[in-house]
Design an enzyme around this catalytic site. Structure first.
Site, PDB file in Angstrom:
ATOM      1  N   SER A 115       1.034   6.371   9.369  1.00  0.00           N
ATOM      2  CA  SER A 115       1.682   7.392   8.543  1.00  0.00           C
ATOM      3  C   SER A 115       2.965   7.872   9.208  1.00  0.00           C
ATOM      4  O   SER A 115       3.069   7.909  10.440  1.00  0.00           O
ATOM      5  CB  SER A 115       0.717   8.576   8.412  1.00  0.00           C
ATOM      6  N   TYR A 127      -5.074  14.785  12.867  1.00  0.00           N
ATOM      7  CA  TYR A 127      -4.919  13.613  11.988  1.00  0.00           C
ATOM      8  C   TYR A 127      -3.789  12.715  12.497  1.00  0.00           C
ATOM      9  O   TYR A 127      -3.970  11.516  12.702  1.00  0.00           O
ATOM     10  CB  TYR A 127      -4.645  14.065  10.544  1.00  0.00           C
ATOM     11  N   LYS A 161      -3.807   8.805  14.305  1.00  0.00           N
ATOM     12  CA  LYS A 161      -3.017   7.623  13.914  1.00  0.00           C
ATOM     13  C   LYS A 161      -2.258   7.079  15.128  1.00  0.00           C
ATOM     14  O   LYS A 161      -2.189   5.863  15.323  1.00  0.00           O
ATOM     15  CB  LYS A 161      -2.026   7.988  12.799  1.00  0.00           C
TER      16      LYS A 161
HETATM   17  P1  NAD Z   1      -8.330   7.844   0.428  1.00  0.00           P
HETATM   18  O1  NAD Z   1      -9.111   8.958   1.005  1.00  0.00           O
HETATM   19  O2  NAD Z   1      -8.133   7.799  -1.042  1.00  0.00           O
HETATM   20  O3  NAD Z   1      -8.960   6.437   0.880  1.00  0.00           O
HETATM   21  C1  NAD Z   1      -9.614   6.258   2.096  1.00  0.00           C
HETATM   22  C2  NAD Z   1     -10.959   5.597   1.789  1.00  0.00           C
HETATM   23  O4  NAD Z   1     -11.646   5.381   3.018  1.00  0.00           O
HETATM   24  C3  NAD Z   1     -11.853   6.462   0.914  1.00  0.00           C
HETATM   25  O5  NAD Z   1     -12.306   5.699  -0.176  1.00  0.00           O
HETATM   26  C4  NAD Z   1     -13.007   6.858   1.846  1.00  0.00           C
HETATM   27  O6  NAD Z   1     -14.209   7.005   1.155  1.00  0.00           O
HETATM   28  C5  NAD Z   1     -13.010   5.712   2.831  1.00  0.00           C
HETATM   29  N1  NAD Z   1     -13.537   6.022   4.160  1.00  0.00           N
HETATM   30  C6  NAD Z   1     -13.237   7.073   4.956  1.00  0.00           C
HETATM   31  N2  NAD Z   1     -13.902   6.999   6.113  1.00  0.00           N
HETATM   32  C7  NAD Z   1     -14.648   5.863   6.049  1.00  0.00           C
HETATM   33  C8  NAD Z   1     -15.565   5.238   6.929  1.00  0.00           C
HETATM   34  N3  NAD Z   1     -15.861   5.767   8.124  1.00  0.00           N
HETATM   35  N4  NAD Z   1     -16.168   4.092   6.544  1.00  0.00           N
HETATM   36  C9  NAD Z   1     -15.883   3.542   5.348  1.00  0.00           C
HETATM   37  N5  NAD Z   1     -15.035   4.101   4.458  1.00  0.00           N
HETATM   38  C10 NAD Z   1     -14.429   5.244   4.807  1.00  0.00           C
HETATM   39  O7  NAD Z   1      -6.937   7.810   1.175  1.00  0.00           O
HETATM   40  P2  NAD Z   1      -5.608   6.996   0.851  1.00  0.00           P
HETATM   41  O8  NAD Z   1      -4.605   7.957   0.373  1.00  0.00           O
HETATM   42  O9  NAD Z   1      -5.941   5.813   0.041  1.00  0.00           O
HETATM   43  O10 NAD Z   1      -5.196   6.582   2.330  1.00  0.00           O
HETATM   44  C11 NAD Z   1      -5.555   5.330   2.886  1.00  0.00           C
HETATM   45  C12 NAD Z   1      -5.081   5.280   4.317  1.00  0.00           C
HETATM   46  O11 NAD Z   1      -3.671   5.504   4.347  1.00  0.00           O
HETATM   47  C13 NAD Z   1      -5.683   6.346   5.214  1.00  0.00           C
HETATM   48  O12 NAD Z   1      -5.941   5.781   6.480  1.00  0.00           O
HETATM   49  C14 NAD Z   1      -4.607   7.405   5.316  1.00  0.00           C
HETATM   50  O13 NAD Z   1      -4.673   8.108   6.521  1.00  0.00           O
HETATM   51  C15 NAD Z   1      -3.347   6.554   5.237  1.00  0.00           C
HETATM   52  N6  NAD Z   1      -2.187   7.304   4.733  1.00  0.00           N
HETATM   53  C16 NAD Z   1      -2.272   7.915   3.507  1.00  0.00           C
HETATM   54  C17 NAD Z   1      -1.180   8.643   3.042  1.00  0.00           C
HETATM   55  C18 NAD Z   1      -1.252   9.367   1.717  1.00  0.00           C
HETATM   56  O14 NAD Z   1      -0.449  10.253   1.468  1.00  0.00           O
HETATM   57  N7  NAD Z   1      -2.162   9.020   0.799  1.00  0.00           N
HETATM   58  C19 NAD Z   1      -0.007   8.732   3.791  1.00  0.00           C
HETATM   59  C20 NAD Z   1       0.048   8.068   5.017  1.00  0.00           C
HETATM   60  C21 NAD Z   1      -1.062   7.351   5.471  1.00  0.00           C
HETATM   61  C1  UD1 Z   2       1.533  15.744   3.715  1.00  0.00           C
HETATM   62  C2  UD1 Z   2       0.905  15.736   5.079  1.00  0.00           C
HETATM   63  C3  UD1 Z   2       1.371  14.502   5.840  1.00  0.00           C
HETATM   64  C4  UD1 Z   2       1.076  13.234   5.064  1.00  0.00           C
HETATM   65  C5  UD1 Z   2       1.750  13.337   3.707  1.00  0.00           C
HETATM   66  C6  UD1 Z   2       1.406  12.100   2.928  1.00  0.00           C
HETATM   67  C7  UD1 Z   2       0.651  18.131   5.588  1.00  0.00           C
HETATM   68  C8  UD1 Z   2       1.106  19.259   6.442  1.00  0.00           C
HETATM   69  N1  UD1 Z   2       1.262  16.957   5.783  1.00  0.00           N
HETATM   70  O1  UD1 Z   2       2.869  15.920   3.959  1.00  0.00           O
HETATM   71  O2  UD1 Z   2       0.739  14.403   7.078  1.00  0.00           O
HETATM   72  O3  UD1 Z   2       1.581  12.086   5.747  1.00  0.00           O
HETATM   73  O4  UD1 Z   2       1.276  14.517   3.041  1.00  0.00           O
HETATM   74  O5  UD1 Z   2       1.498  12.236   1.586  1.00  0.00           O
HETATM   75  O6  UD1 Z   2      -0.271  18.258   4.797  1.00  0.00           O
HETATM   76  N2  UD1 Z   2       4.615  21.419  -1.703  1.00  0.00           N
HETATM   77  C9  UD1 Z   2       4.717  22.563  -2.454  1.00  0.00           C
HETATM   78  N3  UD1 Z   2       3.616  22.970  -3.147  1.00  0.00           N
HETATM   79  C10 UD1 Z   2       2.429  22.295  -3.125  1.00  0.00           C
HETATM   80  C11 UD1 Z   2       2.340  21.125  -2.341  1.00  0.00           C
HETATM   81  C12 UD1 Z   2       3.446  20.720  -1.628  1.00  0.00           C
HETATM   82  O7  UD1 Z   2       5.767  23.199  -2.499  1.00  0.00           O
HETATM   83  O8  UD1 Z   2       1.464  22.739  -3.769  1.00  0.00           O
HETATM   84  C13 UD1 Z   2       5.809  20.955  -0.973  1.00  0.00           C
HETATM   85  C14 UD1 Z   2       5.635  20.878   0.543  1.00  0.00           C
HETATM   86  O9  UD1 Z   2       5.977  22.090   1.140  1.00  0.00           O
HETATM   87  C15 UD1 Z   2       6.593  19.725   0.897  1.00  0.00           C
HETATM   88  C16 UD1 Z   2       6.550  18.819  -0.350  1.00  0.00           C
HETATM   89  O10 UD1 Z   2       6.063  19.630  -1.407  1.00  0.00           O
HETATM   90  O11 UD1 Z   2       7.894  20.205   1.045  1.00  0.00           O
HETATM   91  C17 UD1 Z   2       5.619  17.626  -0.190  1.00  0.00           C
HETATM   92  O12 UD1 Z   2       4.349  18.102   0.234  1.00  0.00           O
HETATM   93  P1  UD1 Z   2       3.084  17.118   0.375  1.00  0.00           P
HETATM   94  O13 UD1 Z   2       2.928  16.328  -0.866  1.00  0.00           O
HETATM   95  O14 UD1 Z   2       1.930  17.940   0.831  1.00  0.00           O
HETATM   96  O15 UD1 Z   2       3.531  16.080   1.496  1.00  0.00           O
HETATM   97  P2  UD1 Z   2       4.005  16.334   3.024  1.00  0.00           P
HETATM   98  O16 UD1 Z   2       4.311  17.743   3.278  1.00  0.00           O
HETATM   99  O17 UD1 Z   2       5.082  15.365   3.308  1.00  0.00           O
END
Ligand code: NAD
Ligand code: UD1
Length: 342
Positions: free
Chosen positions: A124, A148, A152
């Site tokens: 991330s 978190y 990573k």
């Molecule tokens: P998500 O929660 O929708 O998907 C993660 C999946 O992993 C879920 O289905 C959950 O049930 C499963 N899981 C969790 N722990 C597990 C375990 N111990 N064994 C088996 N399954 C398990 O999340 P996502 O948004 O799809 O994210 C996927 C990956 O990408 C994550 O590692 C997350 O940290 C990373 N990531 C997500 C974002 C984001 O904004 N969505 C941003 C940066 C990185």
């Molecule tokens: C969040 C996570 C970050 C993760 C990223 C992935 C936190 C502190 N950080 O970041 O680790 O990698 O999501 O998607 O949670 N906002 C509002 N109102 C809301 C929600 C968000 O104003 O109800 C604003 C936030 O202040 C920010 C922007 O929208 O400026 C985006 O927020 P968000 O979607 O939560 O993403 P990140 O802050 O980038």
């Protein structure tokens, strides 16, 4: 290739399952459904016209993971499984390190035992902490600010050591910026439990009437309109990035790290306005105080992925908003249908 997706039932995993399957790969999902629902399997079947095998298991169960790698003759793993709520990680660091770090070690043990040594890991942009310069490139110093983010970083370091220890390991870490949007069918998308933490799902729930208004966390940041700026990337583009990473690993053996984003920032007010235009809805909002731990601006430099992976995010903010909305509408109508039968 036969590809195992840990966390494959989740938001990014399910979209990647579609991209890989449509590209002709055999996809196997492994998920403990901690943050997803088995109903996603029916939705994937509707999209793909075939069922994908899914094993309900925890990645920390090394024996089960070994068995899955063996039985499905897996060639490569994409490792999505993990806990991802920043705020929660500060309150529950042990659970986060146990699930994310220990979980990855267990997966690596199983992979090593089964001689499966190709891995793409979901990292991330949160590993960059508060940006020292923008756009953020892959050489930007790391410095996560939550358990978190540190989980990573620890995993990235472990993976680098593993890759250095044995030339057969081929590992890529993908640092995602802000994935949003949904598959064009509206069938799969982001389904947060309870109140959404992230901006796009929150806006979609305000648009659908589920939530009364959006709270914008501060309009006094040093950004053009005072609200936070982020690099939003369509989840379908992101899914394609995994395909590109796997192809790259077929040709290259070096451990590597890539930013996956659009390389462009949008402010909260710009996202609200884009959503209103794209979906012809009004988003009520209030300006409230800053969210603790938030940063002003974060967007990536993404030319390394374009140069080496041949991948570039193409979908516009308009498509991100429309598909997030379509998924919200679809989810809401299904809930209404369920209620009718109760
Ligand atoms: P998500 O929660 O929708 O998907 C993660 C999946 O992993 C879920 O289905 C959950 O049930 C499963 N899981 C969790 N722990 C597990 C375990 N111990 N064994 C088996 N399954 C398990 O999340 P996502 O948004 O799809 O994210 C996927 C990956 O990408 C994550 O590692 C997350 O940290 C990373 N990531 C997500 C974002 C984001 O904004 N969505 C941003 C940066 C990185
Ligand atoms: C969040 C996570 C970050 C993760 C990223 C992935 C936190 C502190 N950080 O970041 O680790 O990698 O999501 O998607 O949670 N906002 C509002 N109102 C809301 C929600 C968000 O104003 O109800 C604003 C936030 O202040 C920010 C922007 O929208 O400026 C985006 O927020 P968000 O979607 O939560 O993403 P990140 O802050 O980038």
């Amino acid at each position: 290739m036969n590809i195992l997706l840990t966390g494959g039932a989740g938001y990014i995993g399910s979209h990647t399952a579609v991209a890989l399957s449509e590209a002709g790969h055999e996809v196997v999902l492994l998920d403990n459904f901690y943050n997803s629902n088995p109903s996603v399997l029916d939705r994937l079947q509707k999209i793909l016209g075939k069922a994908l095998p899914c094993i309900e298991a925890d990645i920390r169960d090394t024996d089960v993971v070994e068995k899955v790698l063996r039985e499905y003759k897996i060639d490569a793993v994409i490792h999505f499984a993990g806990l991802k709520a920043v705020g929660e990680s500060v309150e529950k660091p042990i659970e986060y390190y146990a699930n994310n770090v220990q979980g990855t070690i267990s997966l690596l043990e199983a992979m090593k035992a089964m001689n499966v040594k190709t891995l793409v890991f979901s990292s991330s942009a949160t590993v960059y902490g508060d940006p020292q310069y923008l756009p953020i490139d892959e050489n930007h110093p790391t410095g996560a600010t939550s358990a978190y983010g540190r989980s990573k970083l620890h995993i990235e370091e472990i993976l680098r050591d593993v890759a250095n220890s044995d030339a057969e390991w081929k590992i890529i870490c993908l640092r995602y910026f802000n994935p949003v949007g949904a598959h064009e069918s509206g069938l799969i998308g982001e389904d947060p439990n309870g109140l959404p933490n992230n901006l796009m799902p929150y806006i979609a729930q305000v648009a659908s009437g589920k939530l009364p208004h959006l709270n914008i966390y501060g309009n006094d940041y040093p950004t053009p309109d005072g609200t936070g700026v982020r690099d939003y990337i369509h989840v379908v583009d992101l899914a394609e990035g995994h395909l590109a990473a796997l192809s790259h690993l077929e040709r290259n053996t070096e451990f590597d790290i890539f930013n996956l984003g659009m390389g462009k920032g949008y402010s909260v007010l710009e996202v609200v306005s884009a959503f209103e235009d794209a979906c012809q809805v009004t988003i009520k909002y209030n300006i409230t105080k800053r969210r603790i731990g938030d940063i002003a601006s974060c967007y990536g430099r993404v030319d390394k992925a374009e140069r080496l992976l041949g991948w570039k995010a193409l979908k516009t903010i308009n498509e991100m908003c429309i598909t997030a909305w379509q998924h919200q509408v679809r989810t809401k109508s299904e809930l209404v249908n369920v209620k009718k039968f109760i």
